[in-house]
Design an enzyme around this catalytic site. Structure first.
Site, mmCIF file in Angstrom:
data_model
loop_
_atom_site.group_PDB
_atom_site.id
_atom_site.type_symbol
_atom_site.label_atom_id
_atom_site.label_comp_id
_atom_site.label_asym_id
_atom_site.label_seq_id
_atom_site.Cartn_x
_atom_site.Cartn_y
_atom_site.Cartn_z
ATOM 1 N N CYS A 31 -9.992 0.251 -4.239
ATOM 2 C CA CYS A 31 -9.720 1.770 -4.514
ATOM 3 C C CYS A 31 -10.293 2.136 -5.432
ATOM 4 O O CYS A 31 -9.918 3.689 -5.857
ATOM 5 C CB CYS A 31 -7.864 1.382 -4.890
ATOM 6 N N GLN A 59 0.574 -1.869 -0.197
ATOM 7 C CA GLN A 59 0.138 0.379 -0.570
ATOM 8 C C GLN A 59 0.933 1.462 -0.961
ATOM 9 O O GLN A 59 1.835 1.337 0.793
ATOM 10 C CB GLN A 59 -0.975 0.245 1.484
ATOM 11 N N ASN A 99 -0.963 -19.586 -4.039
ATOM 12 C CA ASN A 99 -0.541 -18.483 -5.207
ATOM 13 C C ASN A 99 -1.551 -19.348 -6.409
ATOM 14 O O ASN A 99 -0.818 -20.104 -7.507
ATOM 15 C CB ASN A 99 0.972 -19.357 -5.959
ATOM 16 N N ASP A 113 -10.068 -8.025 -1.528
ATOM 17 C CA ASP A 113 -8.863 -6.422 -2.264
ATOM 18 C C ASP A 113 -8.567 -6.376 -3.167
ATOM 19 O O ASP A 113 -7.486 -6.703 -3.194
ATOM 20 C CB ASP A 113 -8.314 -5.806 -1.031
ATOM 21 N N GLU A 132 -3.640 -15.501 -3.696
ATOM 22 C CA GLU A 132 -2.824 -14.082 -4.163
ATOM 23 C C GLU A 132 -1.962 -14.368 -5.684
ATOM 24 O O GLU A 132 -1.332 -15.867 -5.614
ATOM 25 C CB GLU A 132 -1.547 -13.983 -3.779
HETATM 26 C C1 LIG Z 1 -4.724 -3.685 -4.316
HETATM 27 S S1 LIG Z 1 -3.788 -4.543 -4.498
HETATM 28 C C2 LIG Z 1 -4.236 -5.284 -2.138
HETATM 29 C C3 LIG Z 1 -2.822 -6.376 -1.925
HETATM 30 C C4 LIG Z 1 -2.846 -7.116 -0.734
HETATM 31 N N1 LIG Z 1 -4.291 -7.302 0.133
HETATM 32 C C5 LIG Z 1 -2.579 -5.260 0.661
HETATM 33 O O1 LIG Z 1 -3.690 -5.191 0.910
HETATM 34 O O2 LIG Z 1 -1.642 -5.458 0.438
HETATM 35 C C6 LIG Z 1 -4.002 -6.508 -5.009
HETATM 36 C C7 LIG Z 1 -3.405 -7.785 -5.081
HETATM 37 O O3 LIG Z 1 -3.935 -8.973 -6.164
HETATM 38 C C8 LIG Z 1 -3.202 -9.643 -6.729
HETATM 39 N N2 LIG Z 1 -3.708 -9.596 -7.849
HETATM 40 C C9 LIG Z 1 -4.382 -9.454 -8.958
HETATM 41 N N3 LIG Z 1 -4.754 -9.682 -9.931
HETATM 42 C C10 LIG Z 1 -5.353 -10.832 -9.115
HETATM 43 C C11 LIG Z 1 -6.267 -12.520 -9.464
HETATM 44 N N4 LIG Z 1 -6.577 -12.658 -10.762
HETATM 45 N N5 LIG Z 1 -5.827 -13.043 -8.789
HETATM 46 C C12 LIG Z 1 -4.522 -12.617 -7.215
HETATM 47 N N6 LIG Z 1 -4.191 -12.180 -7.118
HETATM 48 C C13 LIG Z 1 -4.299 -10.959 -8.357
HETATM 49 C C14 LIG Z 1 -2.335 -8.349 -7.265
HETATM 50 O O4 LIG Z 1 -0.622 -9.274 -7.821
HETATM 51 C C15 LIG Z 1 -2.264 -7.527 -5.426
HETATM 52 O O5 LIG Z 1 -1.554 -8.208 -4.294
#
Ligand SMILES: C[S@@+](CC[C@H](N)C(=O)[O-])C[C@H]1O[C@@H](n2cnc3c(N)ncnc32)[C@H](O)[C@@H]1O
Length: 396
Positions: free
Chosen positions: A350, A229, A301, A323, A276
């Protein structure tokens, strides 16, 4: 756009700011969206683009400034595409963000009354950004952010929202960009941790090393090439809002990144699964879980759509936190979550527009919207972090 439309100037009054941060005005049968405006401004504007009866305009002259307008302090404001709210008092920025969220919930999710939406201000209105993505023009040897509405690099020597620790980094990286041949380099990610900077790819004497941050008693390792973040000062409050006093047997953290919410969830639930897609983020999440000596966590993963498709459990799911990135959730993800039927959902977003689109689907399938609250993670821009909490009206 016709030559006439290109040359024509309009005199408009800004009625309010819309989600996306643009000012709304009407003139000569057109709806006009004006960038970098303040509500109540009287402006002379020119059209940059026309789509049917909608024009996208920029300010030529401020005829009478709104009482809510201030002089933007950054010399790059207007040209740099990074900030679009510096012309507004901080109070107005906060109020506008709440209106934007309400507007999306009403227009997209058809939620008439989401209750009071509290917005938590940032501890710092400036110099809060602990993570940045700098654009490089290797031919012209420029470093900065994209110019407003273009892919040209706006060369910046200084950035008013950057964490103070990153100012020296910006200077050091600029020296390398200006003096070295870096033909393949398009952008650089930087992040501050408690130990200093992580920069990806390595440049200016910095590397994509692992750094960490202590937040709400937990330690999180991450690096410039993984998500973490932007505004670290608000994270403790964000976590508290998202998780509240939830506890129980089973919780799931979708799009878990380096485990920001996974670790606190694991203190409150008997079993937690984080999901993730990014392998390096998964490595960090696992390392963070291990350091915390939490033995009740599993990190998958996988892409969330794939993971939910294969989810099989007869166990009641007490809590699901999601998120996602700005685009929100794919249909398959929402369908998968609805099939799991978590008792409580916390949706951290966001982007109020994609949040509203997704909330509509949860509400249509018998979820009750408990609360919507916001965090001003990105002062001086129209961006805002939102936490929506939902409860299932019926159980499986
Ligand atoms: C907004 S970030 C939130 C990360 C965590 N919750 C944080 O607050 O630090 C979104 C996360 O989703 C992952 N991401 C994006 N698309 C994804 C998908 N289709 N499946 C799994 N993870 C995904 C990104 O790599 C990133 O780490």
């Amino acid at each position: 756009m016709t030559a006439d439309e290109q040359e024509k100037l309009f005199e408009v009054e800004i009625e309010r700011l819309l989600p996306g941060g643009v000012g709304l005005a009407h003139a000569e049968g057109m709806t006009i969206f004006v960038a970098l405006a303040a509500p109540g401004d009287f402006l002379r504007v020119k059209l940059d683009r026309v789509q049917g009866a909608v024009g996208f305009a920029s300010i030529v002259e401020i005829l009478k400034p709104s009482a809510l307008r201030i002089e933007p302090p950054c010399p790059y404001f207007g040209r740099c595409g990074g900030c679009d709210f510096q012309q507004l008092t901080y109070e107005t920025q906060l109020r506008t963000k709440v209106e934007m969220i309400r507007d999306c919930l009403h227009r997209i999710a058809k939620i008439e009354d989401p209750g009071e939406i509290q917005i938590t201000p940032s501890a710092n209105e400036w110099h809060y950004r602990a993570r940045a993505n700098w654009q490089v023009d290797p031919e012209a040897r420029l470093l900065g952010y994209f110019e407003r509405g273009s892919n040209r690099v706006c060369d910046v020597e200084y950035c008013a929202v950057l964490a103070p620790q990153l100012e020296q980094t910006l200077e050091d990286v600029r020296k390398d960009v200006a003096t070295k041949s870096l033909r393949q380099l398009k952008h650089i990610d930087v992040v501050v941790g408690d130990e200093g900077m992580s920069v990806a790819p390595s440049i200016g004497g910095y590397s994509a090393r692992t750094v960490s941050r202590r937040i709400a008693g937990e330690v999180y390792s991450f690096s410039a090439d993984t998500f973490f973040q932007v505004n670290h000062n608000l994270l403790e409050l964000l976590i508290a809002e998202a998780i509240g006093d939830a506890k129980g047997q089973k919780a799931i953290d979708l799009y878990c990144g380096a485990g920001l919410f996974t670790l606190p969830l694991a203190r409150r639930f008997a079993r937690v699964t984080g999901v993730e897609a990014h392998s390096r983020a998964v490595e960090f999440a696992r390392r963070n879980v291990e350091r915390a000596k939490l033995e009740n966590v599993e990190i998958a993963n996988l892409g969330v759509a794939d993971w939910v498709k294969h989810y099989r459990s007869f166990e009641v799911l007490d809590f699901l936190l999601l998120d996602p990135p700005r685009v929100g959730c794919e249909n398959a993800v929402i369908a998968g979550i609805l099939a799991m039927r978590p008792r409580h959902i916390a949706y951290v977003s966001c982007d109020p527009a994609t949040l509203a689109r997704d909330l509509k689907k949860f509400i249509a399938d018998d979820y009750l919207l408990d609360s919507v609250n916001a965090f001003d993670m990105f002062p001086q821009t129209h961006h805002v972090e939102v936490v929506a909490r939902l409860t299932a009206k019926r159980q499986l």
